[in-house]
Design an enzyme around this catalytic site. Sequence first.
Site, PDB file in Angstrom:
ATOM      1  N   TRP A  14       0.744  -1.131   0.107  1.00  0.00           N
ATOM      2  CA  TRP A  14       0.213   0.054  -0.014  1.00  0.00           C
ATOM      3  C   TRP A  14       0.708   1.328  -0.011  1.00  0.00           C
ATOM      4  O   TRP A  14       0.302   2.282  -0.037  1.00  0.00           O
ATOM      5  CB  TRP A  14      -0.953   0.079   1.257  1.00  0.00           C
ATOM      6  CG  TRP A  14      -1.912  -0.814   1.154  1.00  0.00           C
ATOM      7  CD1 TRP A  14      -2.213  -1.827   0.302  1.00  0.00           C
ATOM      8  CD2 TRP A  14      -2.969  -1.411   2.126  1.00  0.00           C
ATOM      9  NE1 TRP A  14      -3.375  -2.904   0.717  1.00  0.00           N
ATOM     10  CE2 TRP A  14      -3.903  -2.312   1.713  1.00  0.00           C
ATOM     11  CE3 TRP A  14      -3.266  -0.656   3.406  1.00  0.00           C
ATOM     12  CZ2 TRP A  14      -4.882  -2.835   2.450  1.00  0.00           C
ATOM     13  CZ3 TRP A  14      -4.503  -0.997   4.094  1.00  0.00           C
ATOM     14  CH2 TRP A  14      -5.260  -2.176   3.550  1.00  0.00           C
ATOM     15  N   LYS A  15       1.987   1.399   0.205  1.00  0.00           N
ATOM     16  CA  LYS A  15       3.246   2.306   0.259  1.00  0.00           C
ATOM     17  C   LYS A  15       2.533   3.432   1.109  1.00  0.00           C
ATOM     18  O   LYS A  15       2.129   2.989   2.420  1.00  0.00           O
ATOM     19  CB  LYS A  15       3.306   2.976  -1.023  1.00  0.00           C
ATOM     20  CG  LYS A  15       3.754   1.789  -2.225  1.00  0.00           C
ATOM     21  CD  LYS A  15       4.112   2.232  -3.681  1.00  0.00           C
ATOM     22  CE  LYS A  15       4.686   1.110  -4.546  1.00  0.00           C
ATOM     23  NZ  LYS A  15       5.117   1.597  -5.839  1.00  0.00           N
ATOM     24  N   HIS A  99      12.942  -2.183  -1.317  1.00  0.00           N
ATOM     25  CA  HIS A  99      12.118  -1.569  -2.499  1.00  0.00           C
ATOM     26  C   HIS A  99      12.992  -0.507  -3.262  1.00  0.00           C
ATOM     27  O   HIS A  99      13.602   0.217  -2.546  1.00  0.00           O
ATOM     28  CB  HIS A  99      10.939  -1.210  -1.818  1.00  0.00           C
ATOM     29  CG  HIS A  99       9.876  -1.100  -2.998  1.00  0.00           C
ATOM     30  ND1 HIS A  99       9.851   0.219  -3.754  1.00  0.00           N
ATOM     31  CD2 HIS A  99       8.675  -1.755  -3.477  1.00  0.00           C
ATOM     32  CE1 HIS A  99       8.820  -0.003  -4.401  1.00  0.00           C
ATOM     33  NE2 HIS A  99       8.177  -1.142  -4.239  1.00  0.00           N
ATOM     34  N   SER A 218       3.335  -2.264 -12.142  1.00  0.00           N
ATOM     35  CA  SER A 218       2.313  -1.850 -12.821  1.00  0.00           C
ATOM     36  C   SER A 218       1.179  -3.360 -13.115  1.00  0.00           C
ATOM     37  O   SER A 218       0.789  -3.371 -14.301  1.00  0.00           O
ATOM     38  CB  SER A 218       2.421  -1.167 -14.318  1.00  0.00           C
ATOM     39  OG  SER A 218       2.876   0.209 -13.756  1.00  0.00           O
ATOM     40  N   GLY A 239       1.316  -2.710  -6.296  1.00  0.00           N
ATOM     41  CA  GLY A 239       1.189  -1.131  -5.667  1.00  0.00           C
ATOM     42  C   GLY A 239      -0.168  -0.368  -5.850  1.00  0.00           C
ATOM     43  O   GLY A 239      -1.104  -0.989  -5.357  1.00  0.00           O
ATOM     44  N   GLY A 240      -0.254   0.308  -6.807  1.00  0.00           N
ATOM     45  CA  GLY A 240      -1.447   1.131  -7.292  1.00  0.00           C
ATOM     46  C   GLY A 240      -2.704   0.186  -7.361  1.00  0.00           C
ATOM     47  O   GLY A 240      -3.717   0.481  -6.544  1.00  0.00           O
TER      48      GLY A 240
END
Length: 270
Positions: A14-15, A99, A218, A239-240
Site C-alpha cells: 500500500w506504500k 524496494h 504496474s 502497488g496501485g
Amino acid sequence: MSPALRQKFVVGNWKMYTNAAEARQLAKAVVDGMGAEERVSVTLCPPFPYLALVGEILKGSGVALGAQNVYPEKEGAFTGEVSPTMLLDLGCKYVILGHSERRHKLGESDAFINQKVRVALADGLDVILCVGETLEQRKNNQTEALLDQQLTLGLAGVSADTLTRLSLAYEPVWAIGNLEHHATPQQAQDAHAVIRRRFGQIFGEKSAQELAIEYGGSVKPDNAAALFCRDGVDGALIGGASLHADQFLAIVRAAISTSLTQENSAKTAA
Ligand code: 13P
C-alpha cells in the site's frame, strides 16, 4: 519440485497511502472477497501506523500481514525506526526489503539492505527482497549485471536454513506506477530466469527451484494472468491496484486460476 508447482504469492504494497478508515475498509473488503481460498498466498502490507488495525481484521483469515520496511536492530536509540520484534508482535509474517523507492528515494545501499535481510530472517520474519534495474540501466544492457550485484550483495551471508522464508520480487524501476512503460511477460520471464540462475549459483539448484519470484510493476487485472502463466513468474507485488479491493481480488483470482491450470497440466504430464 516442478517450477509450475511453486505456490503463487500475491502481495499488496500500500506504500504511503490510505488513512485509518480506508485501511480498515480495504482490508475488510479483501478478507470478505477472499473466502477460504488457500491455494495462493495473499499478503497485505499497509503503512506502519495501520499495521495493528489491519492485523486485527486479518486475524483468522487466510490473508497475511506484512510490513514495508524494518530496521536491522533488536532495540535501541534509533529514533523513528521499527524493529523486527515489534513487527512480529503486531502479527506481521512478511517484510518487504530493498524496494526501489527505498533504494533510490531514501538512499539505501545494498550493504544496508543486506543487514536488514539477515536480521529480519534471523529474527523470524519472512523476507520479500526486491531487485530491479532503472530504465537507463536497461537501455545500457546493464540489467543482468545490476541484478547480479543486487543479489550478490543483498544476499551475502544469508543462512541456508532461512531460505524457505525468503522470496524475491523483480521490480524493474521503469515499470513501477508507469502507464507508458510496462514490462512484457517475456521481459519478466527473462529477468526471473536471470535471478533464479544467479540464486542457484549462490545457494544451489534445489533452493533456486524452490524460490518464489514475484513480479512487480504496474500489475493490473488485465495483465496479471499473462504474467502468472509465464515460467518462473510466481506471483506479483502490487502497488496501485492493491489500493482497490476489486482490482486486487481480480489479480488474486487470476493467480488462483493460473495455479489450477498449471497443477492440472503437471498432473497430465506426470
Ligand atoms: P505499481 O503496481 O503501482 O506499479 O507498484 C509496484 C510496486 O512498487 C510494488 O512494490
